[in-house]
Design a protein around this motif. Structure first.
Motif, PDB file in Angstrom:
ATOM      1  N   ASP A  24       0.794  -1.243   0.000  1.00  0.00           N
ATOM      2  CA  ASP A  24       0.000   0.000   0.000  1.00  0.00           C
ATOM      3  C   ASP A  24       0.821   1.285   0.000  1.00  0.00           C
ATOM      4  OD1 ASP A  24      -1.893  -1.968   0.208  1.00  0.00           O
ATOM      5  OD2 ASP A  24      -2.688  -1.343   2.143  1.00  0.00           O
ATOM      6  N   GLU A  72      -4.589  -0.891  -1.362  1.00  0.00           N
ATOM      7  CA  GLU A  72      -5.888  -0.976  -0.685  1.00  0.00           C
ATOM      8  C   GLU A  72      -6.864  -0.053  -1.412  1.00  0.00           C
ATOM      9  OE1 GLU A  72      -5.931  -0.071   3.533  1.00  0.00           O
ATOM     10  OE2 GLU A  72      -8.122  -0.030   3.586  1.00  0.00           O
ATOM     11  N   LYS A 132      -7.495  -4.865   4.908  1.00  0.00           N
ATOM     12  CA  LYS A 132      -6.177  -4.523   5.431  1.00  0.00           C
ATOM     13  C   LYS A 132      -5.161  -5.623   5.100  1.00  0.00           C
ATOM     14  CE  LYS A 132      -8.031  -0.854   7.184  1.00  0.00           C
ATOM     15  NZ  LYS A 132      -8.055   0.325   6.291  1.00  0.00           N
ATOM     16  N   THR A 158       0.572   0.652   6.667  1.00  0.00           N
ATOM     17  CA  THR A 158       1.265   1.091   7.869  1.00  0.00           C
ATOM     18  C   THR A 158       1.624  -0.149   8.691  1.00  0.00           C
ATOM     19  OG1 THR A 158      -0.771   1.367   9.170  1.00  0.00           O
ATOM     20  CG2 THR A 158       0.011   3.295   7.964  1.00  0.00           C
ATOM     21  N   TYR A 187       1.822   6.203  11.116  1.00  0.00           N
ATOM     22  CA  TYR A 187       1.508   7.568  11.535  1.00  0.00           C
ATOM     23  C   TYR A 187       1.782   7.740  13.034  1.00  0.00           C
ATOM     24  CZ  TYR A 187      -1.131   7.404   7.127  1.00  0.00           C
ATOM     25  OH  TYR A 187      -1.495   7.254   5.809  1.00  0.00           O
TER      26      TYR A 187
HETATM   27  N1  TIU Z   1      -2.587   0.278   4.314  1.00  0.00           N
HETATM   28  C1  TIU Z   1      -3.032   0.508   5.539  1.00  0.00           C
HETATM   29  O1  TIU Z   1      -2.323   0.326   6.525  1.00  0.00           O
HETATM   30  N2  TIU Z   1      -4.311   1.015   5.654  1.00  0.00           N
HETATM   31  C2  TIU Z   1      -4.725   1.851   6.673  1.00  0.00           C
HETATM   32  O2  TIU Z   1      -5.876   2.265   6.717  1.00  0.00           O
HETATM   33  N3  TIU Z   1      -3.772   2.205   7.594  1.00  0.00           N
HETATM   34  C3  TIU Z   1      -3.893   3.078   8.625  1.00  0.00           C
HETATM   35  O3  TIU Z   1      -2.955   3.180   9.427  1.00  0.00           O
HETATM   36  N4  TIU Z   1      -4.979   3.808   8.734  1.00  0.00           N
END
Ligand code: TIU
Length: 228
Positions: A24, A72, A132, A158, A187
């Motif tokens: 992603d 995604e 996910k 993430t 994040y």
């Molecule tokens: N690709 C992925 O991790 N999708 C998410 O929504 N990650 C978040 O940290 N929000």
């Protein structure tokens, strides 16, 4: 066979039966105006992943490893998007809403595509996933089994969401996973750190963790062999 220095102990791989999985690395997560920002995140935190991942991608291409890029996202009519995912967060702007990079998290839109620095090349697998994990509602497992892949080098974003979900799915299917610490990002720096520790703890309950330099230094002899 190549041995990579890793936690909790060395990870042995053969590039012929290993896939690099890049999760992603889409504009929607890395750039302003996409899904990541819509969720209230500072997307600039993910930028540090790009340069080491470029080096790993180059090494994987050099050694002939299968490369799989995931994205995604959803169908434009949102038929594959669970209502729970659509309404989660109670935000007015949500999946499918129009943003500066097109409709958010929708296949075919600018924001849904992979950042230019990591663009797939012909012969690499681009796998669209609605969830996910890379295995849920996709042909990921078929792609891997058809190529006799047993080992995965997992990267992307993430760490605690799509990377973790994919590693857990892969682990339960019998794949050996090495997660590259500097080629994943979150994040939330603390979630990144703890997420990595969770993978390698308990004797490697979900897999292994190493820095990209450890993989690259192990792959260099293999790269040299190719040229010999
Ligand atoms: N690709 C992925 O991790 N999708 C998410 O929504 N990650 C978040 O940290 N929000």
């Amino acid at each position: 066979m190549t041995s990579v220095s890793a936690e909790p102990y060395e990870f042995d791989l053969d590039p012929a039966t290993t896939a690099l999985v890049v999760i992603d690395m889409q504009r929607d997560f890395l750039q302003p105006g996409g899904f990541g920002e819509l969720l209230g995140n500072d997307v600039s935190l993910l930028a540090r992943v790009v340069a080491p991942l470029q080096r790993v991608l180059a090494a994987a291409r050099e050694t002939g490893m299968l490369v799989i890029h995931t994205r995604e996202g959803h169908r434009p009519d949102l038929a594959d998007c669970p209502p729970a995912k659509l309404t989660r967060g109670r935000a007015e702007t949500t999946i499918g809403s129009s943003g500066p990079k097109g409709r958010i998290l929708i296949r075919g839109e600018d924001g849904h595509d992979i950042v230019p620095e990591l663009r797939p090349i012909p012969g690499e697998v681009v796998l669209d996933k609605p969830g996910k994990g890379a295995f849920y509602a996709t042909d990921m497992e078929a792609v891997l089994r058809n190529r006799s892949i047993t080992h995965l080098v997992v990267t992307g974003v993430t760490t605690e969401v799509c990377v973790h979900t994919t590693v857990r799915e892969a682990n339960d299917r019998g794949f050996e996973c090495l997660v590259l610490s500097d080629c994943c990002g979150s994040y939330f720096p603390e979630f990144h750190e703890v997420g990595l520790r969770m993978i390698a703890a308990q004797g490697g309950i979900f897999g292994w963790v190493a820095a990209s330099e450890d993989l690259l230094s192990a792959l260099i002899p293999a790269t040299a062999d190719l040229g010999a």
